[in-house]
Design a protein around this motif. Structure first.
Motif, mmCIF file in Angstrom:
data_model
loop_
_atom_site.group_PDB
_atom_site.id
_atom_site.type_symbol
_atom_site.label_atom_id
_atom_site.label_comp_id
_atom_site.label_asym_id
_atom_site.label_seq_id
_atom_site.Cartn_x
_atom_site.Cartn_y
_atom_site.Cartn_z
ATOM 1 N N ASP A 86 37.314 30.155 33.624
ATOM 2 C CA ASP A 86 36.000 29.888 33.562
ATOM 3 C C ASP A 86 35.278 30.452 34.685
ATOM 4 O O ASP A 86 34.038 30.419 34.755
ATOM 5 N N LYS A 87 36.163 31.236 35.359
ATOM 6 C CA LYS A 87 35.250 31.917 36.588
ATOM 7 C C LYS A 87 35.850 33.410 36.656
ATOM 8 O O LYS A 87 36.999 33.441 36.386
ATOM 9 N N ASP A 88 35.070 34.315 37.445
ATOM 10 C CA ASP A 88 35.466 35.408 37.637
ATOM 11 C C ASP A 88 36.701 35.252 38.841
ATOM 12 O O ASP A 88 36.543 34.476 39.558
ATOM 13 N N ILE A 89 37.674 36.293 38.448
ATOM 14 C CA ILE A 89 38.711 36.031 39.472
ATOM 15 C C ILE A 89 39.287 37.386 39.742
ATOM 16 O O ILE A 89 38.890 38.453 39.218
ATOM 17 N N MET A 90 40.111 37.497 40.826
ATOM 18 C CA MET A 90 40.997 38.705 41.200
ATOM 19 C C MET A 90 42.292 38.597 40.769
ATOM 20 O O MET A 90 42.902 37.716 41.280
ATOM 21 N N VAL A 91 42.693 39.554 39.997
ATOM 22 C CA VAL A 91 44.219 39.483 39.473
ATOM 23 C C VAL A 91 44.911 40.689 40.186
ATOM 24 O O VAL A 91 44.388 41.935 39.897
ATOM 25 N N GLN A 92 46.047 40.478 40.829
ATOM 26 C CA GLN A 92 46.507 41.431 41.674
ATOM 27 C C GLN A 92 45.528 42.407 42.502
ATOM 28 O O GLN A 92 45.917 43.677 42.511
ATOM 29 N N GLY A 93 44.419 41.742 43.063
ATOM 30 C CA GLY A 93 43.472 42.600 43.771
ATOM 31 C C GLY A 93 42.257 43.077 42.945
ATOM 32 O O GLY A 93 41.500 43.902 43.336
ATOM 33 N N LYS A 94 42.324 43.007 41.560
ATOM 34 C CA LYS A 94 41.621 43.688 40.597
ATOM 35 C C LYS A 94 40.596 42.577 39.897
ATOM 36 O O LYS A 94 41.259 41.649 39.668
ATOM 37 N N ALA A 95 39.549 42.969 39.719
ATOM 38 C CA ALA A 95 38.488 41.878 39.125
ATOM 39 C C ALA A 95 38.624 41.859 37.724
ATOM 40 O O ALA A 95 38.692 42.673 37.022
ATOM 41 N N LEU A 96 38.518 40.333 37.029
ATOM 42 C CA LEU A 96 38.636 40.126 35.838
ATOM 43 C C LEU A 96 37.426 38.916 35.620
ATOM 44 O O LEU A 96 37.504 37.971 36.387
#
Length: 178
Positions: A86-96
């Motif tokens: 439900d929020k923008d996140i960083m996955v392995q240092g990359k934006a999702l």
């Protein structure tokens, strides 16, 4: 009414009752071989959920055989696994960006690709393998699998404050999220 007619009537009623109960018994739902599961948790301010179907090992060799190396996999059974934030996140240092995605994985012996695809709701496989259009891939990251702390008969996802892990057979596949 004579006794022969009474006996015939009683036998007929008993036969009909027996047939009715056997017909209804066949309609009882059987448990699914890979039941639907949902893992939920928080990573920072983000609420994360992963909806998947959970297959079991059942004595099979999973990695490299049941789930081949080098081929995209639906990250569960049945329908494609979905990942929601439900929020923008960083996955392995990359934006999702916040949203709902199909989650696919490409297993390897030493490295895995984790794929977030914008198409959702599809069955997990088709004749060519994993059922997704790579043109809809939003994010692909690489992660390193490790030996699990214990044998996991049923596939499971675990969400922690540091991200999520796939756990199945003797393997853990951690994915860092911030």
């Amino acid at each position: 009414m004579n006794s022969q007619k009474k006996n015939f009537l009683v036998l007929t009623v008993l036969f009909l009752l027996a047939m009715t109960s056997s017909v209804f018994a066949q309609d009882a739902p059987k448990p699914k071989a890979s039941p639907a599961q949902t893992a939920t948790g928080k990573v920072g301010a983000a609420n994360i959920s992963i909806a998947y179907s959970s297959p079991s090992v059942k004595g099979r060799k999973v990695w490299g055989e049941l789930v081949p190396y080098g081929k995209a996999w639906r990250a569960g059974a049945n329908e494609a696994t979905t990942f929601t934030t439900d929020k923008d996140i960083m996955v392995q240092g990359k934006a999702l960006k916040a949203g709902k995605y199909s989650l696919f994985m490409v297993p390897g012996e030493k490295e895995w690709q984790i794929i977030f695809n914008s198409q959702t709701g599809q069955w997990g496989t088709n004749r060519q393998g994993a059922n997704f259009d790579p043109a809809n891939n939003v994010l692909t990251v690489n992660v390193t699998p490790k030996k699990a702390a214990k044998m996991n008969e049923a596939l499971a996802y675990n969400i922690t404050p540091k991200g999520f892990s796939l756990l199945w057979e003797n393997l853990e596949v951690p994915v860092a999220i911030k």
